[in-house]
Motif scaffolding. Sequence first.
Motif, short mmCIF file in Angstrom:
data_model
loop_
_atom_site.label_atom_id
_atom_site.label_comp_id
_atom_site.label_asym_id
_atom_site.label_seq_id
_atom_site.Cartn_x
_atom_site.Cartn_y
_atom_site.Cartn_z
N ASP A 230 0.84 -1.20 0.00
CA ASP A 230 0.00 0.00 0.00
C ASP A 230 0.88 1.26 0.00
OD1 ASP A 230 -2.55 -1.01 -0.13
OD2 ASP A 230 -3.20 -0.23 1.81
N HIS B 203 -0.88 4.84 0.15
CA HIS B 203 -1.88 5.91 0.14
C HIS B 203 -1.28 7.11 0.88
CE1 HIS B 203 -4.68 2.96 -1.39
NE2 HIS B 203 -4.45 2.18 -0.35
N CYS C 154 -3.10 6.03 -5.80
CA CYS C 154 -3.58 5.69 -4.46
C CYS C 154 -4.97 6.27 -4.23
CB CYS C 154 -2.61 6.22 -3.41
SG CYS C 154 -2.63 8.03 -3.21
N HIS C 155 -5.52 6.03 -3.03
CA HIS C 155 -6.85 6.53 -2.68
C HIS C 155 -6.91 8.06 -2.69
CE1 HIS C 155 -8.04 2.55 -1.87
NE2 HIS C 155 -7.95 2.50 -0.57
N HIS C 156 -5.77 8.71 -2.43
CA HIS C 156 -5.77 10.18 -2.47
C HIS C 156 -5.87 10.69 -3.91
CE1 HIS C 156 -4.84 10.84 1.82
NE2 HIS C 156 -4.17 9.71 1.72
N SER D 109 -6.13 2.63 -7.43
CA SER D 109 -7.35 2.81 -6.66
C SER D 109 -8.46 3.15 -7.64
CB SER D 109 -7.18 3.94 -5.65
OG SER D 109 -8.39 4.14 -4.95
N TYR E 103 -12.24 9.13 2.78
CA TYR E 103 -12.42 9.03 1.33
C TYR E 103 -13.90 8.99 0.97
CZ TYR E 103 -7.56 7.46 1.82
OH TYR E 103 -6.23 7.35 2.13
#
Length: 658
Positions: free
Chosen positions: A9, A11, A46-48, A88, A122
């Motif tokens: 990961d 993020h 990533c999630h961001h 993501s 998120y």
Amino acid sequence: MNFRQVHLDFHTSEAIDGIGNAFSKRQFQDMLKTGHVDSITVFSKCHHGWAYHPSDVNEMHPHLSFDLLGAQIEAAHEIGVKTPVYLSAGLDEKIARRHPNWLIRTKQEATDWTDDFLTPGYHQFCMNTPYVDVLADQVREVVERYDADGIFLDIVGVRECYCQYCIASIRERGFDPRNQEAMMQMWEETYFNYATKMNEAVHAVKPGLPVFHNSSHVARGRRDLVHLNTHLELESLPTGGWGYDHFPLSARYAQTLGVDYLGMTGKFHTSWGEFGGYKHPNALRYEAALSLANGARCSIGDQLHPSGFMDPATYALIGEAYREVEAKEEWCKGATAVADIALLSVEAASAEVGGSPINDQNKHADTGAVRILLEGHYLFDVIDTQADLSGYKVVILPDDILMTEQIKSKLAAFLADGGKVLATGRSGLSPDGTKFELNLGVQWLGIAATKPSYFKPSFELPSLQNASYVVYAEGQEVALTQDGESLGSRENAYFNRDIFTFCSHQHTPSDQQGAGPGMAEGPDGIYVAWNMFEDYAVKGSLPVKEIIVYALDRLLASKRLRTNLPAQGVTTLQAQTASNRWIHHLLYASPVRRGQNVEVIEDLLPLLDTEVAVAVSEPVREVYLAPQKSPLPFTQENGVVRYTIPKWSCHQMVVMQF
């Protein structure tokens, strides 16, 4: 598909400077070697929402000054480590703030994952919006520009959504958004459209490149969803909310599907996003071995520090597990499960008769059944209604399996071939729930008058003297038919607990009057008149387990494997047909509770003199321990191989070479 994967990961917030500044090719490679890693999932996005490489269709993290993804792929490939690439899919906080109209919305217009934008967290996207094309471009760019060994797309699945794109779409179809059935059909189509677009974006550039769409749970009974992937990654972090029950249930189903799959745990003490958290090396050793014993490859989750420096403590920890996995791979490739029992999943049966949502009762039925089968050391698969039943001796219908025409037809052929059924609760009833469609020696009359009620068996339990045992879950009132044999009686309580009728602290005792059979046997098998598996999942009652074990042993005239392994032990039998051998896996660990609702494994106690008897029809040439390759004395008489393992801990494989 490799055996020793890390899911790395990354993020990383835009509020952090110096992204990747401490990345070193040599240090990255050294950590992979320390961890005995042969595949590592690295990040494109990533999630961001940030890219970790130069991009024409996304924006690179504002504080990253070089192509981190490219550097990681080059470093890994140089030492023979594969690099699937992560994007993501469902979350992208950068775009979420720019296009909030693309997000999933509830009926009340709240966003998903995080309800609003004033709370840290998120927000999940609807794939029925222009976002799906933005994502497809990002995926395509990665596959075109980088030597990726696969694509991992995260936070996706069939999602409920009432965003204005979905509202407009359903009205264009001529339906009202309050029509739940029409909305569910559209949500299904939305997901299939998303998955098809992503697969095409990948395979138009690199045909056959592995692609996995992660929703954190592989839905039993949804083979159509399974086959949108090239393989499965069974996300199941025991301390991250999944628990130690989840993986065996998922894996015993996955192995029946004919696809490659791996078990994904984590190095964290809790779950994803935990920096500075570590589980005991013994926990990772056990969890990796549990994957192998269930026919899976292994994946361990980690999270890279924003600096890009790989944590030495983490890779020393991972190496404890993967050093052992590396030594065991020879006996785990191309394995298929050997099973006596098929557990027809309630989740699968529900999904295949219309996709109705799984409630807690149904969820508990599958969990409780697997728990009893593991503790009873049975060889079993978890199946859906499409499975071939011909190789099994017993089919379990747990708690709430109604007899659709498909299930009825399959079971008719199975029973005609000599198979037997164990049914509990409402299982075996017609779709309208009014009569039994199987000859289990009973006639259905109605729901039991009291909850809880009591079972007084006509047989002795191994651990307790005869009594009226409480069963908390819903019971059924049945009458014995002329084909039935009662194996014990059901007793009601004096009354249900109510404002003017209650007794003692919890529930009213049995009135000690027989209220019909609580367990019966007929030509097709055995019926138990309660949701026994739900009861065991929720209450964990010893009598409930021993009642079910009695029924299974009565139905399994020739149980293939017997052992004195303790209840907490796990055993499986895997066939390596190409090598003409069976691999018997034994595992033992005892999770303990630490903190609030966190189970951890720390101590791995040695077991002494574990006795095993395996029914084997063909001559066995040798029996030996793997990976030690040390011979194990055995006998083979009357079609049964017997051996005793003098001392072992955590995980031991025994090879029977034909």
